[in-house]
Design a protein around this motif. Structure first.
Motif, PDB file in Angstrom:
ATOM      1  N   ARG A  74     -23.248 -20.111  18.984  1.00 33.21           N
ATOM      2  CA  ARG A  74     -22.504 -21.160  19.122  1.00 33.21           C
ATOM      3  C   ARG A  74     -22.996 -22.686  19.409  1.00 33.21           C
ATOM      4  O   ARG A  74     -22.945 -23.712  19.043  1.00 33.21           O
ATOM      5  N   SER A  81      -6.636 -21.622  17.715  1.00 28.36           N
ATOM      6  CA  SER A  81      -5.224 -21.519  17.245  1.00 28.36           C
ATOM      7  C   SER A  81      -4.202 -21.792  18.202  1.00 28.36           C
ATOM      8  O   SER A  81      -3.069 -21.854  18.062  1.00 28.36           O
ATOM      9  N   ARG A 101      -4.187 -19.227   8.711  1.00 31.21           N
ATOM     10  CA  ARG A 101      -4.054 -19.530  10.215  1.00 31.21           C
ATOM     11  C   ARG A 101      -3.399 -20.923  10.399  1.00 31.21           C
ATOM     12  O   ARG A 101      -3.647 -21.760   9.861  1.00 31.21           O
ATOM     13  N   SER A 102      -2.566 -20.702  11.391  1.00 30.15           N
ATOM     14  CA  SER A 102      -2.027 -22.057  11.915  1.00 30.15           C
ATOM     15  C   SER A 102      -2.674 -22.494  12.959  1.00 30.15           C
ATOM     16  O   SER A 102      -3.546 -21.866  13.652  1.00 30.15           O
ATOM     17  N   ASN A 103      -3.182 -23.725  12.833  1.00 28.49           N
ATOM     18  CA  ASN A 103      -4.013 -24.356  13.956  1.00 28.49           C
ATOM     19  C   ASN A 103      -3.488 -25.628  14.150  1.00 28.49           C
ATOM     20  O   ASN A 103      -3.244 -26.524  13.645  1.00 28.49           O
ATOM     21  N   HIS A 104      -2.937 -25.735  15.699  1.00 23.45           N
ATOM     22  CA  HIS A 104      -2.593 -27.124  16.199  1.00 23.45           C
ATOM     23  C   HIS A 104      -3.457 -27.508  17.544  1.00 23.45           C
ATOM     24  O   HIS A 104      -3.448 -26.733  18.489  1.00 23.45           O
ATOM     25  N   LEU A 115      -2.322 -25.809  21.095  1.00 22.28           N
ATOM     26  CA  LEU A 115      -0.946 -26.519  21.372  1.00 22.28           C
ATOM     27  C   LEU A 115       0.242 -25.686  22.205  1.00 22.28           C
ATOM     28  O   LEU A 115       0.725 -26.013  23.150  1.00 22.28           O
ATOM     29  N   ARG A 127     -23.174 -14.560  20.758  1.00 24.98           N
ATOM     30  CA  ARG A 127     -22.216 -15.446  20.162  1.00 24.98           C
ATOM     31  C   ARG A 127     -22.757 -16.923  20.972  1.00 24.98           C
ATOM     32  O   ARG A 127     -22.161 -18.068  20.196  1.00 24.98           O
ATOM     33  N   ALA A 128     -22.875 -16.950  22.170  1.00 32.88           N
ATOM     34  CA  ALA A 128     -22.829 -18.079  22.814  1.00 32.88           C
ATOM     35  C   ALA A 128     -24.110 -18.976  22.202  1.00 32.88           C
ATOM     36  O   ALA A 128     -24.042 -19.940  21.932  1.00 32.88           O
ATOM     37  N   GLU A 162     -23.450 -25.990  17.340  1.00 31.62           N
ATOM     38  CA  GLU A 162     -23.094 -27.239  18.031  1.00 31.62           C
ATOM     39  C   GLU A 162     -24.331 -28.388  17.855  1.00 31.62           C
ATOM     40  O   GLU A 162     -24.643 -29.272  17.530  1.00 31.62           O
ATOM     41  N   GLU A 207      -1.016 -25.761  25.729  1.00 32.03           N
ATOM     42  CA  GLU A 207      -0.927 -26.911  26.538  1.00 32.03           C
ATOM     43  C   GLU A 207       0.543 -27.231  26.933  1.00 32.03           C
ATOM     44  O   GLU A 207       0.893 -27.519  27.897  1.00 32.03           O
ATOM     45  N   LEU A 251     -29.048 -21.252  27.351  1.00 27.69           N
ATOM     46  CA  LEU A 251     -27.985 -22.023  26.625  1.00 27.69           C
ATOM     47  C   LEU A 251     -28.380 -23.624  27.394  1.00 27.69           C
ATOM     48  O   LEU A 251     -28.104 -23.554  28.419  1.00 27.69           O
ATOM     49  N   THR A 275     -16.043 -25.454  12.945  1.00 32.69           N
ATOM     50  CA  THR A 275     -14.761 -24.676  13.244  1.00 32.69           C
ATOM     51  C   THR A 275     -14.207 -24.050  11.876  1.00 32.69           C
ATOM     52  O   THR A 275     -14.074 -22.756  11.732  1.00 32.69           O
ATOM     53  N   LEU A 311      -7.696 -34.002  19.835  1.00 31.83           N
ATOM     54  CA  LEU A 311      -8.756 -33.437  19.068  1.00 31.83           C
ATOM     55  C   LEU A 311      -9.026 -33.801  17.890  1.00 31.83           C
ATOM     56  O   LEU A 311      -9.824 -33.542  16.921  1.00 31.83           O
ATOM     57  N   PRO A 331      -4.987 -30.145  20.076  1.00 36.18           N
ATOM     58  CA  PRO A 331      -4.299 -31.214  21.157  1.00 36.18           C
ATOM     59  C   PRO A 331      -4.630 -32.715  20.210  1.00 36.18           C
ATOM     60  O   PRO A 331      -5.478 -32.824  19.627  1.00 36.18           O
ATOM     61  N   GLN A 356     -14.770 -15.420   9.915  1.00 39.73           N
ATOM     62  CA  GLN A 356     -13.817 -14.684  10.243  1.00 39.73           C
ATOM     63  C   GLN A 356     -13.001 -14.025   8.808  1.00 39.73           C
ATOM     64  O   GLN A 356     -12.592 -12.750   8.904  1.00 39.73           O
TER      65      GLN A 356
END
Lengths: 857, 222
Positions: B120, A80, B22-25, A83, B116-117, B124, A86, A57, B94, B30, B27, B101
């Motif tokens: 990903r 998800s 889905r809710s996504n919040h 927030l 999975r790593a 990336e 945090e 990796l 994302t 980001l 920071p 999913q």
């Protein structure tokens, strides 16, 4: 999990997040500082995680998430929950925070970098930074050496691609479509500037040779890479050095700088010796002959050198030997024996460019003795596999001989210190920075400065008699010796770093010699030399879709440009319009015709011509009375903005971008005339007639400004416009002062001369015939290439045809995509159909039943 | 010249479900991940278009019946998935992972933690290295991929994953521009690419790139 190995390196901030997350999740792995290369990656990266399954990796964030996952946490829901995390539990939120913290660490750990506006970021950073994990790992990466180690690491990294495209001017591309809205203040200010007029600016002084640095002036010394005397320069060479430098020198003179522009031919070396043997002349005679060829080409392109000299002079010997002795006396030259390839058949040591073989690094089969064209790495000729003498094709033998080396490692720290200062204060193109950094990153090695040749500057040391200096040591000294041939007071330019700014222009392949090797020679000589403060390197210009190639007869070479009947100014315009700034670009005949017809003829030429014609037809050749309204002032503001932009860009040597400003102004001008229709208003009442006068007067003044802005790019056209408008000699000077101001230079009542068209249309047939003439052998080339592979059996013939067909199809599609002339496309499609027929015949099918199919393609 | 996979053969391997929102919040930092606002080699409109077209293609491949709504933000034209409820999702990887999913095909993200790593990582790689890669670095990327794929069928080893899909979309315009010889020089990459473009339902709107199976330049050099 114990088999996992994590490879990190000192001073690499990306290792912070990985170490921190490992710490956080409690995942166990061996942490190694040893070098471990990921087998399939071309650059070493850190951190690297070697998984139990043997996979690598090599990306920090997936490593972090992997740690998180193997420690039993669910990654999928992570996003998800950011927030919530945090807000509720800082401990959990740290994965996201830590990754951001690590990325920002080098920047934010010095709080002074952060503007006051971003107080929230500062507070957040402090909070995360205070976490114990962060403190521990930060120390591990820095190895107690504080932030300096991060800086050293970052400096040696190549710039990420995005940052290479010099930041602040990038928004430009987006602005181009959208009209820039002028504010009321800008519009009023533009009106006020305009009415200042020329006042009583003195006429600029004529250039008087020799030009020497002057107290209280900006003293700018401009050089362009010395072209090698044996090669007739092609368009790529011309735009890469002499033409770019010429535009900048002309611009500098307009700005009132005290500029000196020198260049000359680089004449020593084996290639010259060989050419002389071929043509039965002495090397000196060969140089004389080709020097004249070069000089005449540059003259045709209107390259306005202050001096165009050569390297085979007494001065060259004198200065090169002086630098040599100074380096020798200070212990920067080390003797060593060198294994060199000697061709027994030709009875001589082979210069690097006379050996070819397989690259030891990338196995490219046609690597030259000094450098591999494929991987770009420098090669020692004896390292080549299967070397061949290029002249007789026999295998040379290795012989050793004593030589002197410039001790670059000893000069490295001095060099780095100077580079840091020069790059931070001066103007270095991003490729120049990039190439220089990668040289430093790989570490410097001593470089041999002597050769076993005859045609060169003799090495004065008795132990090395009979040898000459290696061209890379010798050639850049040419800049000094050529200046010395121009004036005896050359040291005022070259030993005056406080008062002189040195600009070097070149193509990117020349960068290391100007940024690393030559500065090291001068630094080691310790004689207060002027070192380069602005290094301007272009990328490559290709020809149509291939490279310029003399041997294959592909491309336009300097001596042929004048045979095309296309004026030198149009050549200059198109080359500068294409100037490979930031990335490679390609010369294309169809595009040249398009740019000539659309930009020069319909846009620029049309505007200037209309402005002048209105004045001479409707107002008896005089600039009419002008009463400025809001709309006129808005134009003045737009034009003033473009002028300031042009000056800003050219001050930073963004030559191609600045040219766009000129074209924008004439676009604005055309629009202005179109909207106001002076040709109709002139037939109306008094008010309408005044309006027509104002529009004409403003337009003529914009045309006058354009003549000034065009001067660096198209000197002949610029002079013609000035002549047609009878523009005063001091007008360019007035408008180019400071940040630039668009003033009324042709006041009401000013008499203009005879107006005539500036540009001619390039017709499709003309371009098509030029294309055939200069790229004509290309098709033939393609064919013979594949003929090698193709033998006479019908099977291989159809293979070959299939291939040619593929290429032809590509060509047709490309032409269609470019919206090329219809006749052109039809001709290429006809060829395509012909090929299809041949292919069908070769495959034994009857081509007739399916003509429709062919057309679809 | 060459007829391949007919449109009708294309199959949707996934049964369609109604998509929960889905809710996504993320920071705040980001929400605008792009400080690299500057220009890159690929024109912005083209990149924006590419990202949106490939998301649309991905939806079709995954068997979605109704297309989602997307927009873009920032100078890098990062895609945004708009949803009726909750905050939008930002970023190609994302969004793509989210879609997988939703389509209940989690194996496309990898079957084990290790896989999975790896997936990903290549996702990336796609958005950091490949997208906006300057012209002069394309060679080294092709070289890397070619070497990596030397002993692999798919990017994550022997299983087809989302990494293959997005990398295929990402290199398509590069592969389309390569000459026959260049494709042959990157034989492993070409083999993988050809395999993926023929994988049922993946190619969608993209034109087929011709990959010859016979070697033409066996001598190494002419």
């Amino acid at each position: 999990m114990s088999e996992m190995k994590l490879f990190v390196s000192d001073g690499n901030p990306h290792c912070l997040k990985v170490l921190a997350v490992a710490e956080l999740t409690g995942v166990k792995c061996d942490i190694c500082h040893a070098k471990r290369l990921v087998p399939f990656l071309s650059h070493p990266v850190r951190p690297v995680l070697l998984l139990p399954c043997g996979q690598h990796l090599f990306k920090a964030n997936p490593i972090c998430l992997y740690f998180l996952e193997v420690s039993g946490r669910d990654v999928c829901d992570l996003t998800s929950q950011w927030l919530e995390w945090e807000a509720a539990e800082l401990q959990e939120a740290t994965v996201v925070d830590i990754v951001l913290w690590a990325a920002l660490y080098p920047l934010l750990s010095n709080s002074s970098f952060l503007p006051d506006k971003l107080q929230c970021v500062a507070r957040w950073f402090e909070q995360v930074n205070a976490l114990p994990v962060c403190q521990t790992v930060a120390q591990r990466v820095q190895q107690q050496k504080s932030l300096e180690s991060l800086k050293r690491f970052l400096q040696k990294q190549p710039l990420p691609p995005a940052r290479c495209r010099n930041a602040p001017l990038c928004n430009r591309a987006e602005e181009e479509d959208a009209e820039r809205e002028m504010t009321d203040e800008e519009i009023q200010a533009a009106g006020a500037t305009w009415s200042r007029g020329l006042a009583d600016r003195p006429t600029p002084a004529e250039r008087r040779h020799p030009i020497l640095p002057q107290e209280g002036k900006r003293n700018v010394l401009i050089t362009s890479a010395l072209p090698y005397v044996n090669n007739v320069p092609h368009l790529g060479n011309i735009i890469g050095c002499v033409l770019s430098a010429d535009v900048f020198a002309r611009y500098g003179r307009l700005r009132g700088w005290n500029a000196l522009f020198v260049c000359g031919t680089d004449e020593y070396g084996t290639a010259t010796e060989n050419k002389a043997r071929e043509e039965g002349l002495s090397p000196q005679e060969i140089c004389d002959k080709y020097h004249a060829v070069h000089a005449s080409i540059y003259k045709w392109f209107q390259i306005d050198f202050d001096h165009f000299g050569r390297t085979t002079t007494e001065k060259q010997t004198e200065i090169a030997q002086d630098i040599f002795w100074r380096l020798y006396d200070r212990g920067f030259l080390i003797p060593d024996t060198v294994d060199q390839l000697h061709c027994e058949n030709c009875q001589r040591f082979l210069a690097d460019r006379f050996v070819e073989g397989i690259c030891p690094n990338c196995r490219y089969p046609e690597a030259r003795g000094d450098q591999c064209d494929k991987c770009g790495r420098l090669i020692n000729a004896v390292e080549l596999k299967d070397p061949q003498c290029k002249v007789c094709k026999r295998t040379p033998v290795v012989r050793s001989s004593a030589h002197l080396f410039l001790d670059l490692p000893k000069l490295e720290s001095q060099l780095e210190q100077w580079l840091e200062q020069s790059m931070s204060t001066g103007n270095w193109t991003s490729n120049a920075r990039h190439i220089t950094r990668s040289w430093l990153r790989d570490g410097l090695k001593p470089r041999c400065i002597t050769r076993d040749l005859r045609w060169g500057t003799p090495v004065p040391h008795p132990d090395f008699s009979g040898k000459v200096f290696y061209v890379w040591f010798d050639a850049p000294i040419g800049y000094l010796s050529i200046t010395a041939s121009y004036t005896d007071e050359w040291e005022k330019w070259w030993k005056n770093p406080e008062k002189v700014e040195l600009y070097n222009f070149m193509a990117k392949d020349n960068v290391p010699f100007h940024s690393v090797v030559f500065p090291c020679s001068l630094l080691g000589a310790q004689d207060n030399y002027t070192l380069v403060s602005n290094l301007i390197a272009t990328e490559y210009l290709n020809y149509e879709d291939t490279k310029f190639s003399k041997s294959r007869g592909v491309g336009v070479f300097g001596d042929m440009a004048k045979d095309t009947d296309i004026p030198s100014d149009v050549w200059r315009f198109y080359l500068l319009y294409l100037r490979p700034e930031g990335q490679d670009s390609a010369f294309s005949w169809a595009d040249m015709a398009l740019k000539n017809n659309s930009e020069l003829l319909n846009n620029l030429g049309n505007f200037i011509n209309r402005a002048g014609m209105f004045a001479s037809k409707f107002f008896e050749g005089r600039v009419p009375q002008m009463e400025l309204q809001q709309e006129d002032k808005r134009l003045l503001a737009q034009v003033g903005f473009e002028l300031r932009q042009y000056i800003q860009l050219l001050d930073r040597v963004r030559i191609r971008d600045a040219l766009k400003c000129i074209l924008n102004i004439s676009r604005h001008g055309n629009q202005y005339i179109q909207v106001n229709e002076p040709w109709k208003k002139i037939k109306g009442g008094d008010e309408d007639r005044l309006r027509a006068g104002t529009v004409t007067g403003v337009s003529v003044n914009v045309a006058c400004l354009l003549s000034a802005m065009l001067r660096p790019y198209m000197p002949a056209v610029s002079a013609t416009i000035r002549e047609q408008l009878c523009a005063p000699a001091n007008c360019a000077d007035a408008m180019f002062q400071g940040a630039g101001s668009f003033v009324c230079t042709l006041p009401a009542g000013h008499r203009i001369g005879t107006i005539s068209p500036l540009f001619q249309k390039l017709e499709a047939e003309q371009i098509e015939s030029l294309k055939r003439r200069f790229g004509g052998q290309q098709d033939e080339e393609l064919r013979t290439d594949y003929k090698h592979a193709a033998c006479s059996t019908s099977r291989s013939r159809s293979w070959w045809l299939t291939l040619v067909l593929l290429f032809q199809g590509d060509r047709v599609r490309a032409l269609k995509a470019q919206k090329a002339e219809k006749t052109l496309i039809t001709a290429e499609v006809a060829k395509l159909l012909q090929l299809k027929k041949q292919l069908a015949a070769a495959e034994g099918k009857n081509p007739e039943p399916s003509p429709q199919k062919g057309k679809k393609k | 010249m060459q007829k391949t996979l007919s449109e009708s053969k294309r199959c949707s391997p996934i049964t369609v479900k109604s998509l929960p929102v889905r809710s996504n919040h993320g920071p705040a930092a980001l929400q605008s991940p792009s400080n690299r606002a500057e220009q890159r080699s690929c024109p912005q409109w083209r990149r924006a278009n590419m990202a949106l077209m490939e998301l649309a293609s991905l939806e079709k491949s995954l068997g979605f019946k109704k297309a989602n709504k997307y927009s873009t933000q920032g100078n890098n034209k990062t895609p945004i998935l708009q949803s009726n409820k909750g905050a939008p999702l930002i970023g190609l990887v994302t969004i793509a992972s989210h879609l997988v999913q939703e389509a209940a095909q989690p194996e496309l993200l990898g079957r084990t933690a290790e896989q999975r790593a790896v997936v990903r990582q290549w996702l990336e790689y796609r958005v950091t290295q490949l997208d906006g890669c300057p012209k002069e670095d394309i060679r080294s990327i092709l070289k890397e991929l070619n070497q990596y794929l030397e002993d692999k069928v798919y990017l994550a080893g022997s299983d087809f994953t989302l990494a293959d899909i997005l990398l295929y979309y990402g290199v398509h315009h590069i592969m389309a521009d390569l000459s026959v010889q260049e494709k042959e020089q990157h034989m492993n990459l070409s083999r993988w690419f050809d395999h993926i473009q023929h994988y049922p339902g993946i190619r969608q709107h993209l034109p087929l790139v011709v990959v010859l199976r016979n070697r033409l330049y066996t001598g190494g050099h002419h």
